[in-house]
Design an enzyme around this catalytic site. Sequence first.
Site, PDB file in Angstrom:
ATOM      1  N   GLY A 178       0.836  -1.201   0.000  1.00 27.82           N
ATOM      2  CA  GLY A 178       0.000   0.000   0.000  1.00 27.82           C
ATOM      3  C   GLY A 178       0.870   1.251   0.000  1.00 27.82           C
ATOM      4  O   GLY A 178       2.007   1.247  -0.465  1.00 27.82           O
ATOM      5  N   GLY A 179       0.304   2.313   0.557  1.00 25.52           N
ATOM      6  CA  GLY A 179       1.017   3.594   0.579  1.00 25.52           C
ATOM      7  C   GLY A 179       2.333   3.529   1.328  1.00 25.52           C
ATOM      8  O   GLY A 179       3.195   4.406   1.160  1.00 25.52           O
ATOM      9  N   GLY A 413      21.335  14.182 -30.564  1.00 25.22           N
ATOM     10  CA  GLY A 413      20.874  14.708 -29.288  1.00 25.22           C
ATOM     11  C   GLY A 413      21.376  13.875 -28.121  1.00 25.22           C
ATOM     12  O   GLY A 413      21.566  14.388 -27.017  1.00 25.22           O
ATOM     13  N   ALA A 414      21.581  12.587 -28.374  1.00 25.37           N
ATOM     14  CA  ALA A 414      22.055  11.718 -27.292  1.00 25.37           C
ATOM     15  C   ALA A 414      23.490  12.106 -26.896  1.00 25.37           C
ATOM     16  O   ALA A 414      23.865  12.020 -25.731  1.00 25.37           O
ATOM     17  CB  ALA A 414      21.991  10.261 -27.719  1.00 25.37           C
TER      18      ALA A 414
HETATM   19  C1  HXC Z   1      -2.423  -4.628  12.638  1.00 26.03           C
HETATM   20  C2  HXC Z   1      -1.217  -6.420  11.906  1.00 26.03           C
HETATM   21  C3  HXC Z   1      -1.092  -5.852  10.636  1.00 26.03           C
HETATM   22  C4  HXC Z   1      -1.700  -4.598  10.425  1.00 26.03           C
HETATM   23  C5  HXC Z   1      -0.078  -7.729  10.614  1.00 26.03           C
HETATM   24  N1  HXC Z   1      -0.578  -7.580  11.841  1.00 26.03           N
HETATM   25  N2  HXC Z   1      -0.393  -6.686   9.853  1.00 26.03           N
HETATM   26  N3  HXC Z   1      -1.866  -5.810  12.902  1.00 26.03           N
HETATM   27  N4  HXC Z   1      -2.339  -4.013  11.458  1.00 26.03           N
HETATM   28  N5  HXC Z   1      -1.620  -3.994   9.281  1.00 26.03           N
HETATM   29  C6  HXC Z   1      -0.445  -8.483  12.963  1.00 26.03           C
HETATM   30  C7  HXC Z   1      -1.305  -9.706  12.840  1.00 26.03           C
HETATM   31  O1  HXC Z   1      -2.594  -9.443  13.303  1.00 26.03           O
HETATM   32  C8  HXC Z   1      -0.552 -10.665  13.732  1.00 26.03           C
HETATM   33  O2  HXC Z   1      -0.835 -10.290  15.055  1.00 26.03           O
HETATM   34  C9  HXC Z   1       0.888 -10.315  13.482  1.00 26.03           C
HETATM   35  O3  HXC Z   1       0.883  -8.968  12.974  1.00 26.03           O
HETATM   36  C10 HXC Z   1       1.562 -11.195  12.474  1.00 26.03           C
HETATM   37  O4  HXC Z   1       0.760 -11.201  11.305  1.00 26.03           O
HETATM   38  P1  HXC Z   1       0.380 -12.548  10.540  1.00 26.03           P
HETATM   39  O5  HXC Z   1      -0.772 -12.209   9.678  1.00 26.03           O
HETATM   40  O6  HXC Z   1       0.251 -13.663  11.491  1.00 26.03           O
HETATM   41  O7  HXC Z   1       1.691 -12.750   9.669  1.00 26.03           O
HETATM   42  P2  HXC Z   1       1.820 -13.465   8.287  1.00 26.03           P
HETATM   43  O8  HXC Z   1       0.959 -14.677   8.240  1.00 26.03           O
HETATM   44  O9  HXC Z   1       3.282 -13.631   8.061  1.00 26.03           O
HETATM   45  O10 HXC Z   1       1.223 -12.416   7.224  1.00 26.03           O
HETATM   46  C11 HXC Z   1       1.866 -11.203   6.987  1.00 26.03           C
HETATM   47  C12 HXC Z   1       0.919 -10.259   6.214  1.00 26.03           C
HETATM   48  C13 HXC Z   1      -0.431 -10.179   6.915  1.00 26.03           C
HETATM   49  C14 HXC Z   1       0.761 -10.802   4.786  1.00 26.03           C
HETATM   50  C15 HXC Z   1       1.634  -8.897   6.104  1.00 26.03           C
HETATM   51  O11 HXC Z   1      -0.199  -9.916   8.298  1.00 26.03           O
HETATM   52  C16 HXC Z   1      -1.313  -9.112   6.396  1.00 26.03           C
HETATM   53  O12 HXC Z   1      -1.952  -9.280   5.335  1.00 26.03           O
HETATM   54  N6  HXC Z   1      -1.414  -7.973   7.105  1.00 26.03           N
HETATM   55  C17 HXC Z   1      -2.268  -6.888   6.733  1.00 26.03           C
HETATM   56  C18 HXC Z   1      -1.708  -6.171   5.578  1.00 26.03           C
HETATM   57  C19 HXC Z   1      -2.505  -4.947   5.249  1.00 26.03           C
HETATM   58  O13 HXC Z   1      -3.578  -5.035   4.643  1.00 26.03           O
HETATM   59  N7  HXC Z   1      -2.005  -3.792   5.739  1.00 26.03           N
HETATM   60  C20 HXC Z   1      -2.603  -2.544   5.466  1.00 26.03           C
HETATM   61  C21 HXC Z   1      -1.982  -2.090   4.119  1.00 26.03           C
HETATM   62  S1  HXC Z   1      -2.491  -0.525   3.669  1.00 26.03           S
HETATM   63  P3  HXC Z   1      -0.796 -11.320  16.282  1.00 26.03           P
HETATM   64  O14 HXC Z   1      -1.306 -10.536  17.433  1.00 26.03           O
HETATM   65  O15 HXC Z   1      -1.657 -12.455  15.873  1.00 26.03           O
HETATM   66  O16 HXC Z   1       0.652 -11.714  16.410  1.00 26.03           O
HETATM   67  C22 HXC Z   1      -1.351   0.451   4.288  1.00 26.03           C
HETATM   68  C23 HXC Z   1      -1.660   1.861   3.987  1.00 26.03           C
HETATM   69  C24 HXC Z   1      -0.483   2.736   4.182  1.00 26.03           C
HETATM   70  O17 HXC Z   1      -0.399   0.092   4.884  1.00 26.03           O
HETATM   71  C25 HXC Z   1      -0.879   4.083   3.684  1.00 26.03           C
HETATM   72  C26 HXC Z   1       0.240   5.065   3.748  1.00 26.03           C
HETATM   73  C27 HXC Z   1      -0.131   6.385   3.172  1.00 26.03           C
END
Ligand code: HXC
Length: 523
Positions: A178-179, A413-414
């Site tokens: 994402g961002g 030009g290059a």
């Molecule tokens: C809160 C999160 C988290 C998140 C992971 N965790 N991502 N908690 N917010 N974004 C937590 C999980 O709940 C879990 O907590 C622990 O971290 C480990 O994650 P797992 O899922 O068990 O790990 P894994 O199976 O290795 O998967 C990794 C992952 C997955 C693929 C990254 O965690 C995931 O899809 N996370 C969400 C990704 C996402 O959609 N993020 C938002 C993106 S948008 P516990 O307590 O169980 O240990 C964004 C916008 C930014 O970032 C904008 C900027 C301008």
Amino acid sequence: MSDNPQKDTTQDKIKNFEQKSQTIKMMGGEKQIKKQHDLNKLTARERLDLFFDKDTFQEVQLFVKHRSALFGLDKKEIHADGVITGFGKVNGRTVFAAAQDFTSSGGSLGEMHSKKIWKVMDMAIAAQKPFVAINDSGGARIQEGVSSLEGYGGIFYRNTTGSGYIPQITAIMGPTAGGAVYSPALADWVFMVKNSSYMYITGPDVIKSAIDEEVTHDELGGAVAQATKSGVCHFVAENDTDCIDKIKILLSYLPDSCLSPLPVIACTDDAERICTELDSIIPDKVNRVYDMKKIIKSIADNNEIFEPFELWAKNIIVAFIRIMGKPVGVVANNPRHAAGVLDINASDKASRFIRFCDAFNISLLTFTDVPGYMPGTIQEWGGIIRHGAKLLHAYAEATVPKITVITRKAYGGAYIGMCSKQLGADYVMAWPTAEIAVLGGEGACNIIYRNEISSAPDPEAKKAELVSAYEDQFSNPYFAASLGIIEEIIAPRDTRKRIVALMDALKDKKETRLPKKHNNIPL
Ligand code: HXC
């Protein structure tokens, strides 16, 4: 610690502090650490241990906690709020760093996590020292909602205000989605680790549902994809340790800030070294390829080069070298790939590198062997005009010492774009094999003698005669030298010697530009 802290002795309080610190420093705990190791990844703390000189890391804001009570966070303790921040010495020089720790709630970024990062970025900018981010995070902490987005905004703002002031490096050592990808993109240099890191704006699932394309995480945004297809990643590492080693090498070429001296090391190479191998590097046949990297290595101190963007836009090479111990940025056409032609990606790659070097007072050395710009609708509609203009702009605005060596073709030009004299090169040299012309002989004669050739009794013979006359005039460096467009024609073997002397002569170069807010580089 007793039930009544007021009764505790000073020693109890110190012991209590040490225990609390220890607990927090375990971050996500043993189970999560094992999970991280099983994925062939180090933890944030292990990465920082490898990065900083022994016992020099000083952690900042270890005790910071999130303050959200939303979606169960009130019952969730996230040690150090999932990010380790601080500063220490890298090969004796101060560097600030933030390392997200996937073992603590996935290294997810919430309000306080981001504020810790802001703090060390602010310190790095104030202290005029490099900033290194190690990303390993699930992204915006979903429970904290817009506070997380605010956190990213503050990081992007600091990436931008620090740009061109302090070197900024990001290592992607896990997910970045994402961002969240935009802090790395705003930094100067992006490292990625093969097989364990990825970066993308939207992941495979979203892509599948939005446009029905199927792609894996790694194909989409893995290190190799981002280093070969998009140019987002500048350095690919085999594993975490290799990545940290490579960051240290890069830092060894960079000053602490745009206001600091360059890191000059003792030179063990010879200033007068004759590179006899270069006298035979250009093939007799003009369309044959040769290895431009051999030329760069040959003239560099101890034949050492450090090459960013190695896998992307291979028709141009950018590299750091040292000349008499001092870092120099090299830009060179690469005849081995697409004949060294300039295209959209080559223009972007070189322009960004030139602007980085200029921002940090790293002199520029250009090797030219360019047949022109890549023709075709893909390039025209992709905006080669706009992208190619970046290269002209970047060279013209650069005020560092600029030396150009024309090894073979310098067409049209290059030729201008490759740091020619009128773009502000301080000194242009050509090898006797140089051809400085608007076009190659055949292309030129097809245009200016079209009628003569087609109406001649033997068009092929006529063409050969006219091409030969054109080449006599331009397929050499002498006409350009007679006009003072190049300073000197040199034997290839003398190239290092000349560059050493010129870099020394130009070391105190001062050049200013018109006072204004900033240039408007074509983007
Ligand atoms: C809160 C999160 C988290 C998140 C992971 N965790 N991502 N908690 N917010 N974004 C937590 C999980 O709940 C879990 O907590 C622990 O971290 C480990 O994650 P797992 O899922 O068990 O790990 P894994 O199976 O290795 O998967 C990794 C992952 C997955 C693929 C990254 O965690 C995931 O899809 N996370 C969400 C990704 C996402 O959609 N993020 C938002 C993106 S948008 P516990 O307590 O169980 O240990 C964004 C916008 C930014 O970032 C904008 C900027 C301008």
